[in-house]
Design an enzyme around this catalytic site. Structure first.
Site, PDB file in Angstrom:
ATOM      1  N   GLY A  76      -6.558  41.877   6.463  1.00 47.14           N
ATOM      2  CA  GLY A  76      -5.773  40.733   6.929  1.00 47.14           C
ATOM      3  C   GLY A  76      -4.411  40.689   6.259  1.00 47.14           C
TER       4      GLY A  76
ATOM      5  N   LYS B 220     -15.785  46.549   2.413  1.00 45.15           N
ATOM      6  CA  LYS B 220     -14.921  45.759   3.299  1.00 45.15           C
ATOM      7  C   LYS B 220     -15.164  46.112   4.760  1.00 45.15           C
ATOM      8  CE  LYS B 220     -10.264  43.998   3.935  1.00 45.15           C
ATOM      9  NZ  LYS B 220     -10.793  42.638   4.181  1.00 45.15           N
TER      10      LYS B 220
ATOM     11  N   THR C  99     -22.409  32.674  -1.235  1.00 48.23           N
ATOM     12  CA  THR C  99     -23.229  33.744  -1.832  1.00 48.23           C
ATOM     13  C   THR C  99     -22.473  35.068  -1.892  1.00 48.23           C
ATOM     14  OG1 THR C  99     -24.129  34.305   0.336  1.00 48.23           O
ATOM     15  CG2 THR C  99     -25.397  32.728  -0.991  1.00 48.23           C
TER      16      THR C  99
ATOM     17  N   HIS D 219      -9.087  49.253  -0.290  1.00 53.25           N
ATOM     18  CA  HIS D 219     -10.101  48.263  -0.685  1.00 53.25           C
ATOM     19  C   HIS D 219     -11.433  48.941  -0.988  1.00 53.25           C
ATOM     20  CE1 HIS D 219      -7.298  45.356   1.191  1.00 53.25           C
ATOM     21  NE2 HIS D 219      -7.866  44.467   0.403  1.00 53.25           N
TER      22      HIS D 219
ATOM     23  N   ALA E 169      -4.835  31.757   4.921  1.00 50.14           N
ATOM     24  CA  ALA E 169      -4.122  32.781   4.145  1.00 50.14           C
ATOM     25  C   ALA E 169      -5.019  34.002   3.987  1.00 50.14           C
ATOM     26  CB  ALA E 169      -3.760  32.239   2.766  1.00 50.14           C
TER      27      ALA E 169
ATOM     28  N   PHE F  32      -4.804  34.968  -1.163  1.00 48.21           N
ATOM     29  CA  PHE F  32      -4.489  33.768  -1.952  1.00 48.21           C
ATOM     30  C   PHE F  32      -3.699  34.083  -3.223  1.00 48.21           C
ATOM     31  CE2 PHE F  32      -8.593  32.146   0.033  1.00 48.21           C
ATOM     32  CZ  PHE F  32      -7.993  31.169   0.810  1.00 48.21           C
TER      33      PHE F  32
ATOM     34  N   ARG G   5     -19.053  37.850  -2.541  1.00 43.44           N
ATOM     35  CA  ARG G   5     -18.242  38.288  -3.695  1.00 43.44           C
ATOM     36  C   ARG G   5     -17.189  37.244  -4.062  1.00 43.44           C
ATOM     37  NH1 ARG G   5     -19.486  43.079  -1.222  1.00 43.44           N
ATOM     38  NH2 ARG G   5     -18.190  42.480   0.530  1.00 43.44           N
TER      39      ARG G   5
ATOM     40  N   GLY H 156      -9.838  31.683   4.064  1.00 47.12           N
ATOM     41  CA  GLY H 156      -9.453  32.966   3.472  1.00 47.12           C
ATOM     42  C   GLY H 156     -10.079  34.153   4.183  1.00 47.12           C
ATOM     43  N   THR H 157     -10.974  33.868   5.094  1.00 51.19           N
ATOM     44  CA  THR H 157     -11.641  34.929   5.861  1.00 51.19           C
ATOM     45  C   THR H 157     -10.598  35.727   6.642  1.00 51.19           C
ATOM     46  OG1 THR H 157     -13.430  33.340   6.112  1.00 51.19           O
ATOM     47  CG2 THR H 157     -13.548  35.307   7.493  1.00 51.19           C
ATOM     48  N   THR H 158     -10.875  37.003   6.887  1.00 51.08           N
ATOM     49  CA  THR H 158      -9.967  37.850   7.675  1.00 51.08           C
ATOM     50  C   THR H 158     -10.755  38.546   8.792  1.00 51.08           C
ATOM     51  OG1 THR H 158     -10.344  39.721   6.199  1.00 51.08           O
ATOM     52  CG2 THR H 158      -8.455  38.303   5.698  1.00 51.08           C
TER      53      THR H 158
HETATM   54  N1  LIG Z   1      -7.784  35.320   1.392  1.00 51.47           N
HETATM   55  C1  LIG Z   1      -8.058  36.084   0.322  1.00 51.47           C
HETATM   56  O1  LIG Z   1      -7.338  36.061  -0.707  1.00 51.47           O
HETATM   57  C2  LIG Z   1      -9.258  36.959   0.360  1.00 51.47           C
HETATM   58  C3  LIG Z   1     -10.016  37.029   1.489  1.00 51.47           C
HETATM   59  N2  LIG Z   1     -11.165  37.767   1.529  1.00 51.47           N
HETATM   60  C4  LIG Z   1     -11.939  37.700   2.761  1.00 51.47           C
HETATM   61  O2  LIG Z   1     -13.043  36.826   2.536  1.00 51.47           O
HETATM   62  C5  LIG Z   1     -14.140  37.228   3.362  1.00 51.47           C
HETATM   63  C6  LIG Z   1     -15.377  37.407   2.499  1.00 51.47           C
HETATM   64  O3  LIG Z   1     -15.183  38.489   1.616  1.00 51.47           O
HETATM   65  P1  LIG Z   1     -16.304  38.885   0.542  1.00 51.47           P
HETATM   66  O4  LIG Z   1     -16.634  37.724  -0.327  1.00 51.47           O
HETATM   67  O5  LIG Z   1     -15.871  40.155  -0.086  1.00 51.47           O
HETATM   68  O6  LIG Z   1     -17.557  39.179   1.537  1.00 51.47           O
HETATM   69  P2  LIG Z   1     -19.108  39.110   1.259  1.00 51.47           P
HETATM   70  O7  LIG Z   1     -19.762  39.962   2.305  1.00 51.47           O
HETATM   71  O8  LIG Z   1     -19.419  39.368  -0.184  1.00 51.47           O
HETATM   72  O9  LIG Z   1     -19.488  37.565   1.541  1.00 51.47           O
HETATM   73  C7  LIG Z   1     -19.540  37.041   2.824  1.00 51.47           C
HETATM   74  C8  LIG Z   1     -20.151  35.648   2.762  1.00 51.47           C
HETATM   75  O10 LIG Z   1     -20.170  35.108   4.073  1.00 51.47           O
HETATM   76  C9  LIG Z   1     -21.499  34.768   4.459  1.00 51.47           C
HETATM   77  N3  LIG Z   1     -21.680  35.176   5.865  1.00 51.47           N
HETATM   78  C10 LIG Z   1     -21.662  36.438   6.351  1.00 51.47           C
HETATM   79  N4  LIG Z   1     -21.849  36.416   7.680  1.00 51.47           N
HETATM   80  C11 LIG Z   1     -21.983  35.132   8.027  1.00 51.47           C
HETATM   81  C12 LIG Z   1     -22.181  34.464   9.275  1.00 51.47           C
HETATM   82  N5  LIG Z   1     -22.293  35.131  10.440  1.00 51.47           N
HETATM   83  N6  LIG Z   1     -22.265  33.106   9.259  1.00 51.47           N
HETATM   84  C13 LIG Z   1     -22.150  32.421   8.101  1.00 51.47           C
HETATM   85  N7  LIG Z   1     -21.947  32.994   6.889  1.00 51.47           N
HETATM   86  C14 LIG Z   1     -21.865  34.329   6.870  1.00 51.47           C
HETATM   87  C15 LIG Z   1     -22.407  35.511   3.513  1.00 51.47           C
HETATM   88  O11 LIG Z   1     -23.544  34.719   3.266  1.00 51.47           O
HETATM   89  P3  LIG Z   1     -25.051  35.128   3.566  1.00 51.47           P
HETATM   90  O12 LIG Z   1     -25.114  36.638   3.630  1.00 51.47           O
HETATM   91  O13 LIG Z   1     -25.794  34.538   2.385  1.00 51.47           O
HETATM   92  O14 LIG Z   1     -25.351  34.457   4.864  1.00 51.47           O
HETATM   93  C16 LIG Z   1     -21.569  35.595   2.253  1.00 51.47           C
HETATM   94  O15 LIG Z   1     -21.738  34.418   1.491  1.00 51.47           O
HETATM   95  C17 LIG Z   1     -13.687  38.500   4.079  1.00 51.47           C
HETATM   96  O16 LIG Z   1     -13.222  38.165   5.372  1.00 51.47           O
HETATM   97  C18 LIG Z   1     -12.524  39.015   3.213  1.00 51.47           C
HETATM   98  O17 LIG Z   1     -11.605  39.791   3.924  1.00 51.47           O
HETATM   99  C19 LIG Z   1     -11.588  38.464   0.443  1.00 51.47           C
HETATM  100  C20 LIG Z   1     -10.850  38.478  -0.713  1.00 51.47           C
HETATM  101  C21 LIG Z   1      -9.606  37.747  -0.838  1.00 51.47           C
HETATM  102  O1  LIG Z   2     -12.082  41.884   1.677  1.00 49.50           O
HETATM  103  C1  LIG Z   2     -11.412  41.855   0.619  1.00 49.50           C
HETATM  104  O2  LIG Z   2     -11.902  42.185  -0.482  1.00 49.50           O
HETATM  105  C2  LIG Z   2     -10.039  41.383   0.685  1.00 49.50           C
HETATM  106  N1  LIG Z   2      -9.616  40.896   1.831  1.00 49.50           N
HETATM  107  C3  LIG Z   2      -8.356  40.311   2.083  1.00 49.50           C
HETATM  108  C4  LIG Z   2      -7.667  41.037   3.231  1.00 49.50           C
HETATM  109  O3  LIG Z   2      -8.331  41.453   4.198  1.00 49.50           O
HETATM  110  O4  LIG Z   2      -6.445  41.149   3.204  1.00 49.50           O
HETATM  111  C5  LIG Z   2      -7.506  40.113   0.862  1.00 49.50           C
HETATM  112  C6  LIG Z   2      -7.754  41.035  -0.290  1.00 49.50           C
HETATM  113  O5  LIG Z   2      -6.931  42.159  -0.222  1.00 49.50           O
HETATM  114  C7  LIG Z   2      -9.191  41.395  -0.524  1.00 49.50           C
END
Ligand SMILES: NC(=O)C1=CN([C@@H]2O[C@H](COP(=O)(O)OP(=O)(O)OC[C@H]3O[C@@H](n4cnc5c(N)ncnc54)[C@H](OP(=O)(O)O)[C@@H]3O)[C@@H](O)[C@H]2O)C=CC1
Ligand SMILES: O=C(O)C1=N[C@H](C(=O)O)C[C@H](O)C1
Length: 247
Positions: A149, A143, A9, A139, A105, A108, A11, A81-83
């Site tokens: 990360g 964030k 759900t 960012h 990572a 990505f 971003r 991909g979580t950080t």
């Molecule tokens: N590796 C990469 O290239 C990238 C990594 N990221 C990382 O990805 C992660 C998510 O970013 P983003 O999409 O912007 O964040 P969002 O806040 O938009 O999304 C987070 C998601 O995680 C779920 N969530 C939140 N807390 C919990 C929990 N305690 N247990 C289970 N599910 C949970 C939420 O679902 P709900 O609220 O419905 O429960 C939601 O679907 C971050 O750590 C970010 O740094 C981001 C961009 C690029």
């Molecule tokens: O939370 C984000 O949006 C992003 N998180 C990753 C990070 O913590 O490095 C990767 C990207 O820059 C976007």
């Protein structure tokens, strides 16, 4: 190949789901804290794992230990991909990688993956007593973790090149003079900026900057799906995006 998305759900999670479908792979469902049976979204990682060959996890560090246990028990490959992990969450990932293939990572994007290797090379070749290293990341305002990360990964690779432990030279939230050989981190948060990183190396007479800017979050979703395809069926172990681009 059946792919699940933890954080579906969010971003990035929503874009990963779109990318799975666009790639004609089987979207097996997702994980959220709120179930939605019509979209095959569940709250229990064990239920999702039973439906998947691989899970792309872009959720939250708080969910990581439960995911590690559930995915390892089910034998399901795990792309992370979580950080923003703490030491216990990092240990849970390491433990899971003894049983299942795990690719972790912080970023990505292909360009950023290559930048990590360049950072290591610069760390190895530019003397620490001549070149000051600073890492700047920018960012969106939503964030949660800082430094990002990716910024920490750049710092780790640069420190590896310098043959020092990042923890011993990191400066975050500094006040006063910069330390000898420090690797400094600065974070900006504003509006809807997708993600920008710079490694800035400055001597008394010149400056080198390695920069990466993601314009569109889809670059991460595409990389995550590429990682999922690559990881499924691999032996247990901890992998990175670098192995994919070297393959
Ligand atoms: N590796 C990469 O290239 C990238 C990594 N990221 C990382 O990805 C992660 C998510 O970013 P983003 O999409 O912007 O964040 P969002 O806040 O938009 O999304 C987070 C998601 O995680 C779920 N969530 C939140 N807390 C919990 C929990 N305690 N247990 C289970 N599910 C949970 C939420 O679902 P709900 O609220 O419905 O429960 C939601 O679907 C971050 O750590 C970010 O740094 C981001 C961009 C690029
Ligand atoms: O939370 C984000 O949006 C992003 N998180 C990753 C990070 O913590 O490095 C990767 C990207 O820059 C976007």
């Amino acid at each position: 190949m059946r792919i699940g998305i933890a954080g579906i759900t969010g971003r990035l999670g929503a874009l990963c789901a779109e990318e799975v479908v666009a790639s004609r792979l089987d979207l097996a469902g997702g994980l959220s804290r709120q179930a939605d049976p019509a979209r095959h979204i569940v709250t229990d990682p064990a239920i999702l794992a039973d439906r998947c060959d691989v899970v792309i996890d872009v959720s939250s560090p708080e969910a990581t230990c439960a995911h590690a246990e559930a995915f390892a028990r089910a034998g399901c490959a795990w792309v992370i991909g979580t950080t923003g992990f703490d030491a216990a969450q990092e240990a849970a990932i390491t433990q899971a990688a003894l049983t299942i293939p795990v690719l972790k990572a912080a970023n990505f994007a292909p360009g950023l993956t290559l930048l990590l290797d360049l950072a290591r090379q610069l760390g190895a070749r530019l003397p620490a007593d001549e070149y000051d290293a600073e890492i700047l990341e920018t960012h969106h305002r939503q964030k949660r973790d800082a430094p990002s990360g990716t910024a920490l990964a750049i710092g780790e690779r640069f420190a590896e090149g310098r043959n020092v432990a990042l923890a011993n030279v990191t400066e975050i939230d500094r006040s006063g003079l910069r330390g000898e050989g420090a690797i400094g981190f600065a974070s900006l948060r504003a509006g809807q900026i997708v993600g920008e990183h710079s490694l800035i190396l400055t001597s008394g007479t010149e400056q080198i900057t390695l920069s990466h800017r993601a314009f569109d979050r889809r670059v991460f979703a595409q990389g995550a799906v590429k990682a999922a395809r690559w990881l499924a069926g691999k032996p247990a172990g901890l992998y990175t995006m670098t192995e994919i681009f070297e393959a």
